[in-house]
Scaffold this motif. Structure first.
Motif, PDB file in Angstrom:
ATOM      1  N   ALA A  19       1.904 -13.535   5.896  1.00 32.47           N
ATOM      2  CA  ALA A  19       0.747 -12.726   6.295  1.00 32.47           C
ATOM      3  C   ALA A  19       0.938 -11.263   5.892  1.00 32.47           C
ATOM      4  N   GLN A  20       2.129 -10.721   6.037  1.00 32.54           N
ATOM      5  CA  GLN A  20       2.380  -9.333   5.619  1.00 32.54           C
ATOM      6  C   GLN A  20       2.228  -9.168   4.112  1.00 32.54           C
ATOM      7  N   ILE A  21       2.766 -10.098   3.369  1.00 35.66           N
ATOM      8  CA  ILE A  21       2.677 -10.030   1.904  1.00 35.66           C
ATOM      9  C   ILE A  21       1.220 -10.114   1.464  1.00 35.66           C
ATOM     10  N   GLN A  22       0.463 -11.046   2.030  1.00 36.33           N
ATOM     11  CA  GLN A  22      -0.956 -11.171   1.693  1.00 36.33           C
ATOM     12  C   GLN A  22      -1.734  -9.924   2.116  1.00 36.33           C
ATOM     13  N   ALA A  23      -1.429  -9.401   3.297  1.00 39.27           N
ATOM     14  CA  ALA A  23      -2.130  -8.212   3.795  1.00 39.27           C
ATOM     15  C   ALA A  23      -1.857  -7.013   2.884  1.00 39.27           C
ATOM     16  N   ALA A  24      -0.620  -6.864   2.437  1.00 37.94           N
ATOM     17  CA  ALA A  24      -0.283  -5.748   1.540  1.00 37.94           C
ATOM     18  C   ALA A  24      -1.038  -5.878   0.219  1.00 37.94           C
ATOM     19  N   ALA A  25      -1.105  -7.090  -0.323  1.00 31.24           N
ATOM     20  CA  ALA A  25      -1.837  -7.305  -1.585  1.00 31.24           C
ATOM     21  C   ALA A  25      -3.326  -7.004  -1.395  1.00 31.24           C
ATOM     22  N   TRP A  26      -3.910  -7.489  -0.289  1.00 36.03           N
ATOM     23  CA  TRP A  26      -5.320  -7.202  -0.020  1.00 36.03           C
ATOM     24  C   TRP A  26      -5.537  -5.700   0.098  1.00 36.03           C
ATOM     25  N   LEU A  27      -4.662  -5.030   0.831  1.00 38.55           N
ATOM     26  CA  LEU A  27      -4.797  -3.598   1.043  1.00 38.55           C
ATOM     27  C   LEU A  27      -4.745  -2.841  -0.281  1.00 38.55           C
ATOM     28  N   LEU A  28      -3.841  -3.211  -1.158  1.00 36.66           N
ATOM     29  CA  LEU A  28      -3.767  -2.562  -2.467  1.00 36.66           C
ATOM     30  C   LEU A  28      -5.060  -2.775  -3.256  1.00 36.66           C
ATOM     31  N   GLN A  29      -5.575  -3.994  -3.233  1.00 36.82           N
ATOM     32  CA  GLN A  29      -6.849  -4.281  -3.915  1.00 36.82           C
ATOM     33  C   GLN A  29      -7.980  -3.451  -3.312  1.00 36.82           C
ATOM     34  N   GLU A  30      -8.028  -3.431  -2.000  1.00 37.54           N
ATOM     35  CA  GLU A  30      -9.087  -2.707  -1.284  1.00 37.54           C
ATOM     36  C   GLU A  30      -9.007  -1.205  -1.551  1.00 37.54           C
ATOM     37  N   ALA A  31      -7.809  -0.647  -1.466  1.00 37.41           N
ATOM     38  CA  ALA A  31      -7.622   0.787  -1.687  1.00 37.41           C
ATOM     39  C   ALA A  31      -8.003   1.172  -3.121  1.00 37.41           C
ATOM     40  N   LYS A  32      -7.660   0.337  -4.076  1.00 37.89           N
ATOM     41  CA  LYS A  32      -8.042   0.597  -5.474  1.00 37.89           C
ATOM     42  C   LYS A  32      -9.559   0.528  -5.631  1.00 37.89           C
ATOM     43  N   SER A  33     -10.188  -0.466  -5.031  1.00 35.93           N
ATOM     44  CA  SER A  33     -11.649  -0.637  -5.177  1.00 35.93           C
ATOM     45  C   SER A  33     -12.425   0.527  -4.567  1.00 35.93           C
ATOM     46  N   HIS A  34     -11.849   1.173  -3.554  1.00 38.45           N
ATOM     47  CA  HIS A  34     -12.484   2.331  -2.920  1.00 38.45           C
ATOM     48  C   HIS A  34     -12.098   3.651  -3.573  1.00 38.45           C
ATOM     49  N   GLY A  35     -11.208   3.599  -4.549  1.00 40.21           N
ATOM     50  CA  GLY A  35     -10.779   4.816  -5.232  1.00 40.21           C
ATOM     51  C   GLY A  35      -9.762   5.632  -4.457  1.00 40.21           C
ATOM     52  N   TRP A  36      -9.087   5.017  -3.486  1.00 42.40           N
ATOM     53  CA  TRP A  36      -8.077   5.727  -2.694  1.00 42.40           C
ATOM     54  C   TRP A  36      -6.760   5.838  -3.445  1.00 42.40           C
ATOM     55  N   ILE A  37      -6.471   4.828  -4.296  1.00 46.19           N
ATOM     56  CA  ILE A  37      -5.260   4.802  -5.110  1.00 46.19           C
ATOM     57  C   ILE A  37      -5.651   4.469  -6.546  1.00 46.19           C
ATOM     58  N   LYS A  38      -4.820   4.889  -7.502  1.00 45.72           N
ATOM     59  CA  LYS A  38      -5.130   4.658  -8.914  1.00 45.72           C
ATOM     60  C   LYS A  38      -4.908   3.214  -9.332  1.00 45.72           C
ATOM     61  N   ASN A  39      -3.851   2.607  -8.820  1.00 43.43           N
ATOM     62  CA  ASN A  39      -3.478   1.253  -9.245  1.00 43.43           C
ATOM     63  C   ASN A  39      -3.236   0.365  -8.033  1.00 43.43           C
ATOM     64  N   ALA A  40      -3.661  -0.880  -8.132  1.00 41.08           N
ATOM     65  CA  ALA A  40      -3.478  -1.838  -7.041  1.00 41.08           C
ATOM     66  C   ALA A  40      -2.083  -2.442  -7.145  1.00 41.08           C
ATOM     67  N   ARG A  41      -1.076  -1.594  -6.893  1.00 46.94           N
ATOM     68  CA  ARG A  41       0.308  -2.052  -6.962  1.00 46.94           C
ATOM     69  C   ARG A  41       1.218  -1.075  -6.225  1.00 46.94           C
ATOM     70  N   LEU A  42       2.335  -1.615  -5.802  1.00 43.80           N
ATOM     71  CA  LEU A  42       3.383  -0.776  -5.233  1.00 43.80           C
ATOM     72  C   LEU A  42       4.223  -0.230  -6.386  1.00 43.80           C
ATOM     73  N   ASP A  43       4.576   1.043  -6.307  1.00 40.45           N
ATOM     74  CA  ASP A  43       5.456   1.634  -7.309  1.00 40.45           C
ATOM     75  C   ASP A  43       6.913   1.293  -7.036  1.00 40.45           C
TER      76      ASP A  43
END
Length: 178
Positions: free
Chosen positions: A118-142
């Motif tokens: 659930a944490q892994i899925q939630a983190a992936a969703w959050l990255l996708q969501e943050a990218k789609s809203h323009g909060w982050i440049k890339n939907a990935r962890l550095d």
């Protein structure tokens, strides 16, 4: 069947302190994974302990840095996602990089336990969501905090999950958390 992910906002979990240390540019250029090294809440409803764990982390951040919770988002083992400081506010999570980065913190000690699915899925969703809203440049962890500072953070087990999180975030939309 899982649940639809969402971010539990500061007002919902009962934030009491500052919303970060000032404004920060959006979109953020980097996202770093951390762990709280605190007791992880269980995965049993009604999840009162998840909310309490986030409030406790806010108190730790306030005592340590004087600007409320250090992290942008926090994810508990149940896959609940909490807003720490707002996505356009400066955190106190990754020294020397706070002005250009945001942070996801897995609540718990991931030297001693593995992140849940659930944490892994939630983190992936959050990255996708943050990218789609323009909060982050890339939907990935550095990477993990240890990649930019001499620390064991985000714990060996969470660090090992970064590749899986990034692979999920690069794939089809995550729509459910198991």
């Amino acid at each position: 069947m899982g649940t639809a992910p969402r971010v539990i906002l500061r007002g919902e979990w009962g934030a009491k302190h500052d919303n970060g240390a000032g404004s920060a540019p959006v979109p953020a250029a980097e996202v770093w994974l951390h762990h709280s090294v605190t007791a992880a809440p269980d995965v049993v409803p009604p999840f009162d302990d998840d909310y309490a764990a986030v409030r406790a982390l806010e108190e730790i951040g306030e005592r340590s840095f004087g600007k409320g919770i250090a992290y942008t988002w926090l994810i508990t083992p149940a896959g609940l996602i909490f807003e720490g400081h707002s996505h356009d506010r400066l955190g106190t999570h990754t020294g020397g990089r706070n002005s250009k980065s945001r942070a996801i913190c897995f609540v718990g000690d991931y030297d001693n336990q593995k992140p849940t699915t659930a944490q892994i899925q939630a983190a992936a969703w959050l990255l996708q969501e943050a990218k789609s809203h323009g909060w982050i440049k890339n939907a990935r962890l550095d990477g993990g905090h240890r990649d930019v500072k001499a620390t064991t953070c985000p714990g060996d087990h969470a660090y090992e999950a970064i590749e899986s999180i990034n692979t999920l975030a690069a794939g089809p939309s995550v729509t459910e958390i198991d």
